[in-house]
Design a protein around this motif. Structure first.
Motif, short mmCIF file in Angstrom:
data_model
loop_
_atom_site.label_atom_id
_atom_site.label_comp_id
_atom_site.label_asym_id
_atom_site.label_seq_id
_atom_site.Cartn_x
_atom_site.Cartn_y
_atom_site.Cartn_z
N THR A 130 -12.58 47.16 104.17
CA THR A 130 -13.09 47.78 105.37
C THR A 130 -13.06 49.31 105.65
OG1 THR A 130 -13.24 45.50 106.66
CG2 THR A 130 -13.71 47.55 107.87
N GLY A 131 -14.38 49.74 105.57
CA GLY A 131 -13.96 51.32 105.90
C GLY A 131 -13.47 51.81 104.63
N ASN A 132 -12.26 52.62 104.81
CA ASN A 132 -11.78 53.51 103.46
C ASN A 132 -10.49 52.67 102.99
OD1 ASN A 132 -13.49 55.50 103.56
ND2 ASN A 132 -12.00 56.91 104.59
N THR A 145 -5.25 51.93 102.91
CA THR A 145 -6.44 52.70 103.65
C THR A 145 -6.09 54.06 103.29
OG1 THR A 145 -6.69 50.98 105.38
CG2 THR A 145 -7.47 53.24 105.85
N THR A 148 -18.70 57.17 104.35
CA THR A 148 -19.15 55.90 104.55
C THR A 148 -20.46 56.04 105.77
OG1 THR A 148 -17.45 55.42 106.26
CG2 THR A 148 -17.30 54.44 104.04
N SER A 149 -20.69 57.34 106.28
CA SER A 149 -21.60 57.55 107.21
C SER A 149 -22.44 58.84 107.32
CB SER A 149 -20.86 57.53 108.52
OG SER A 149 -20.17 58.59 108.82
N ILE A 166 -24.92 54.17 108.85
CA ILE A 166 -23.45 53.93 108.04
C ILE A 166 -23.64 52.68 107.24
CG2 ILE A 166 -21.21 52.67 108.87
CD1 ILE A 166 -21.81 53.36 111.83
N SER A 170 -21.50 50.37 104.31
CA SER A 170 -20.01 49.62 104.28
C SER A 170 -20.23 48.50 103.40
CB SER A 170 -19.35 49.37 105.58
OG SER A 170 -20.42 48.27 106.27
N PRO A 171 -19.23 48.15 102.67
CA PRO A 171 -17.96 48.99 102.40
C PRO A 171 -18.44 50.25 101.34
CG PRO A 171 -17.86 47.07 100.98
CD PRO A 171 -19.12 46.96 102.04
N ASN A 172 -17.68 51.11 101.04
CA ASN A 172 -18.06 51.99 100.06
C ASN A 172 -16.61 52.83 99.74
OD1 ASN A 172 -19.51 53.73 98.46
ND2 ASN A 172 -19.71 55.52 100.39
#
Length: 427
Positions: free
Chosen positions: A278-280, A312, A345-346, A357, A359-361
């Motif tokens: 999720t996210g970074n 993360t 990611t955005s 946005i 995700s994930p990336n």
């Protein structure tokens, strides 16, 4: 009325493990099957082409047996005693392992054991690897009749029978000594039946031709570096078709069945995979073998001793993650690296409001592009590869989240364009 969005570059990276080059130090003990065509140098050239390094030394007098290496060649013993080897290759004289049982039990197995014990004593972190050779092109005609008459031993009379006995004996030696195999002979058999136009033999019908040495070299490279030979592009002196077919054979025989040849079964080996969370966040999967202690370095100053950590990253960027896998009993360790690409990611509008946005990336399977804009208007999402090829082109639905299945795409960087009324409003 269409909302106008500033043009911003968006990178979508599919999760990909790209190991940095590995360096190995290898000692080859054998005979002319090693020095003909300079087999170690071919392996080293393959390694270089794949971003790896092979440092090697060799003792390969013509016709030498393992008995001779152990009892009659002090240089072989001294090189073992130097220590620091990652692998020591043992190759018996080409006919010896195919002799009748009593001769093999007295002349091959004991000296394989003695040399392996020396290797373990002076190189506790090394792996012995046996060079499984091949049956002669049409059997050993010069010795077929005498052995049949004197020993009731017909296994020199044809290629298939000689090759089968050689394979059996080398596998027994590997089993006895908890060693690995470089199954060049098995690769040769596959090539003989699948690609009969490739001549693996020297005119003497025993020693390897350049193609034969190339096949043996890729068997060793795969067994030691554990990389897919089909991804290589080094052709040695061969035409590209023959070289590619040989690499395909090595992949099928060696790479796809490494445990069958005990490759990696008894040695300490560091390996890991990673996938986007999720996210970074990045999920790391430990694939190491024969290790019981782990230290992770994520490339941003943070570390972990967990077996399968989730990390993360605070900022986007490219990081080099490193895993040191160790065995506290043997005091041995192995290290592996991988590049981690953490990308934005955005994307923001001109008013600094979040417009899109993703995700994930980086992404492994499903990529989601989210925006409130999708609820009110129709847009087209187009994705291109680094070469400019359109790999995805589809109109959006009236949903906040648009999902793209990335599982079929190759690893790499992709660019997303979002358009409306044939105008690119987001890139």
């Amino acid at each position: 009325m269409y909302k106008r969005i500033s043009v911003i570059l968006l990178l979508v990276m599919i999760s990909c493990q790209a190991f940095a080059g590995k360096k190995l130090k290898v000692l080859f003990l054998g005979n002319s099957y090693i020095y003909v065509n300079n087999l170690p140098q071919i392996i080293a050239d393959i390694a270089t082409s794949m971003g790896d390094t092979l440092i090697w030394d060799v003792e390969a007098p013509g016709g030498f047996t393992l008995n001779a290496h152990y009892q009659s060649n002090p240089s072989s013993i001294n090189k073992i005693k130097q220590g620091g080897w990652d692998y020591v290759v043992l190759q018996e004289q080409s006919q010896t392992p195919a002799l009748p049982d009593n001769q093999v039990n007295n002349g091959f197995f004991p000296f394989a054991r003695k040399l392996d014990s020396l290797i373990d004593l002076y190189n506790p972190c090394a792996q012995t690897i046996f060079y499984m050779t091949w049956g002669r092109k049409n059997g050993d005609a010069a010795n077929c009749t005498p052995y049949t008459v004197n020993f009731s031993w017909p296994h020199f009379c044809t290629y298939a029978s000689m090759d089968s006995v050689l394979r059996l004996r080398y596998m027994m030696a590997a089993d006895f000594n908890k060693a690995a195999l470089s199954p060049a002979g098995a690769v040769w058999r596959y090539i003989r039946y699948q690609y009969p136009s490739i001549d693996l033999y020297d005119p003497d019908e025993s020693h390897p031709s350049p193609a034969g040495s190339y096949a043996a070299a890729f068997s060793f490279y795969t067994a030691m570096f554990k990389k897919d030979p089909a991804t290589a592009a080094y052709n040695y002196s061969l035409n590209s078709t023959d070289a590619a077919n040989i690499r395909t054979a090595v992949k099928k025989v060696v790479y796809d069945s490494m445990l069958h040849w005990h490759i990696g079964q008894h040695e300490l080996y560091a390996d890991f995979g990673h996938a986007a969370g999720t996210g970074n966040s990045i999920n790391f999967t430990n694939k190491s073998s024969n290790a019981n202690n782990f230290k992770w370095y994520f490339g941003d100053g943070q570390t972990s001793t967990q077996q399968n950590p989730v990390h993360t990253y605070t900022n986007a960027g490219t990081y080099t993650a490193m895993l040191v896998a160790a065995n506290t009993t043997s005091s041995c360790n192995d290290t592996v690296y991988s590049k981690i690409n953490v990308l934005p990611t955005s994307v923001s509008t001109a008013k600094n409001e979040t417009a899109f946005i993703i995700s994930p990336n980086p992404v492994d399977k499903l990529l989601t592009v989210s925006s409130a804009f999708f609820l009110n208007d129709r847009y087209r999402i187009q994705m291109r590869s680094q070469t400019g090829q359109v790999v995805y082109d589809k109109e959006t639905t009236r949903l906040h989240n648009q999902t793209i299945n990335m599982s079929a795409y190759s690893s790499g960087v992709y660019f997303i364009n979002i358009t409306s009324e044939n105008r690119t409003i987001f890139q």
